[in-house]
Design a protein around this motif. Structure first.
Motif, PDB file in Angstrom:
ATOM      1  N   GLU A   8       3.197   5.883  -3.092  1.00 50.46           N
ATOM      2  CA  GLU A   8       4.343   6.604  -3.656  1.00 50.46           C
ATOM      3  C   GLU A   8       4.193   6.753  -5.169  1.00 50.46           C
ATOM      4  N   VAL A   9       3.789   5.678  -5.832  1.00 51.30           N
ATOM      5  CA  VAL A   9       3.606   5.720  -7.291  1.00 51.30           C
ATOM      6  C   VAL A   9       2.490   6.687  -7.655  1.00 51.30           C
ATOM      7  N   GLU A  10       1.398   6.642  -6.909  1.00 47.67           N
ATOM      8  CA  GLU A  10       0.278   7.547  -7.176  1.00 47.67           C
ATOM      9  C   GLU A  10       0.699   9.002  -6.981  1.00 47.67           C
ATOM     10  N   ALA A  11       1.547   9.258  -5.987  1.00 49.80           N
ATOM     11  CA  ALA A  11       2.031  10.619  -5.751  1.00 49.80           C
ATOM     12  C   ALA A  11       2.873  11.101  -6.931  1.00 49.80           C
ATOM     13  N   ILE A  12       3.678  10.228  -7.482  1.00 50.55           N
ATOM     14  CA  ILE A  12       4.491  10.591  -8.654  1.00 50.55           C
ATOM     15  C   ILE A  12       3.582  10.850  -9.844  1.00 50.55           C
ATOM     16  N   LEU A  13       2.606   9.971 -10.060  1.00 53.94           N
ATOM     17  CA  LEU A  13       1.694  10.122 -11.191  1.00 53.94           C
ATOM     18  C   LEU A  13       0.817  11.363 -11.061  1.00 53.94           C
ATOM     19  N   ALA A  14       0.544  11.784  -9.834  1.00 57.06           N
ATOM     20  CA  ALA A  14      -0.289  12.968  -9.634  1.00 57.06           C
ATOM     21  C   ALA A  14       0.394  14.212 -10.209  1.00 57.06           C
ATOM     22  N   GLY A  15       1.721  14.182 -10.282  1.00 56.49           N
ATOM     23  CA  GLY A  15       2.454  15.326 -10.835  1.00 56.49           C
ATOM     24  C   GLY A  15       2.466  15.365 -12.352  1.00 56.49           C
ATOM     25  N   VAL A  16       1.990  14.310 -13.003  1.00 50.22           N
ATOM     26  CA  VAL A  16       1.951  14.260 -14.464  1.00 50.22           C
ATOM     27  C   VAL A  16       0.727  15.044 -14.934  1.00 50.22           C
ATOM     28  N   PRO A  17       0.940  16.043 -15.785  1.00 51.95           N
ATOM     29  CA  PRO A  17      -0.199  16.850 -16.215  1.00 51.95           C
ATOM     30  C   PRO A  17      -1.235  16.023 -16.970  1.00 51.95           C
ATOM     31  N   GLU A  51       0.833  -1.201   0.000  1.00 53.35           N
ATOM     32  CA  GLU A  51       0.000   0.000   0.000  1.00 53.35           C
ATOM     33  C   GLU A  51       0.871   1.256   0.000  1.00 53.35           C
ATOM     34  N   GLY A  52       1.963   1.230   0.763  1.00 54.32           N
ATOM     35  CA  GLY A  52       2.869   2.389   0.795  1.00 54.32           C
ATOM     36  C   GLY A  52       3.518   2.618  -0.560  1.00 54.32           C
ATOM     37  N   PHE A  53       3.906   1.517  -1.215  1.00 54.03           N
ATOM     38  CA  PHE A  53       4.514   1.619  -2.535  1.00 54.03           C
ATOM     39  C   PHE A  53       3.522   2.201  -3.538  1.00 54.03           C
ATOM     40  N   ARG A  54       2.297   1.720  -3.484  1.00 56.37           N
ATOM     41  CA  ARG A  54       1.259   2.220  -4.400  1.00 56.37           C
ATOM     42  C   ARG A  54       1.021   3.704  -4.170  1.00 56.37           C
TER      43      ARG A  54
END
Length: 93
Positions: free
Chosen positions: A62-71, A57-60
């Motif tokens: 982190e990935v979602e946080a990175i993807l949130a920065g993608v316009p 869940e923590g890894f997911r």
């Protein structure tokens, strides 16, 4: 000294290959007191801390946080990229 509850028969155990001359010499010196090389290696490994467990869940998150920065999170298709880069005659724009 604690031993494993169940040891597989010797013929079913996987061999460990020591490729370092330094480690092999050190192991031979440590085995002079009558302990087996396996006991020495197991004791050394037991002393080493284990890496932290991976939290799915923590890894997911982190990935979602990175993807949130993608316009827009909307990626062009190869056809759209080709249309942008090349004209109808196949020449670069």
């Amino acid at each position: 000294m604690a031993t494993a509850a169940h040891q597989p028969p010797r013929r079913k155990q996987r061999a460990i290959t020591i490729r370092s001359d330094h480690a092999l010499q050190r192991l031979e010196l440590l085995a002079r007191d009558g302990r087996s090389q396996v006991e020495i290696i197991e004791e050394a490994l037991d002393r080493m801390p284990l890496p932290p467990a991976v939290d799915g869940e923590g890894f997911r998150a982190e990935v979602e946080a990175i993807l949130a920065g993608v316009p827009k999170r909307n990626y062009p298709t190869m056809a759209e990229i080709d249309a942008e880069m090349w004209d109808e005659d196949g020449l670069p724009r």
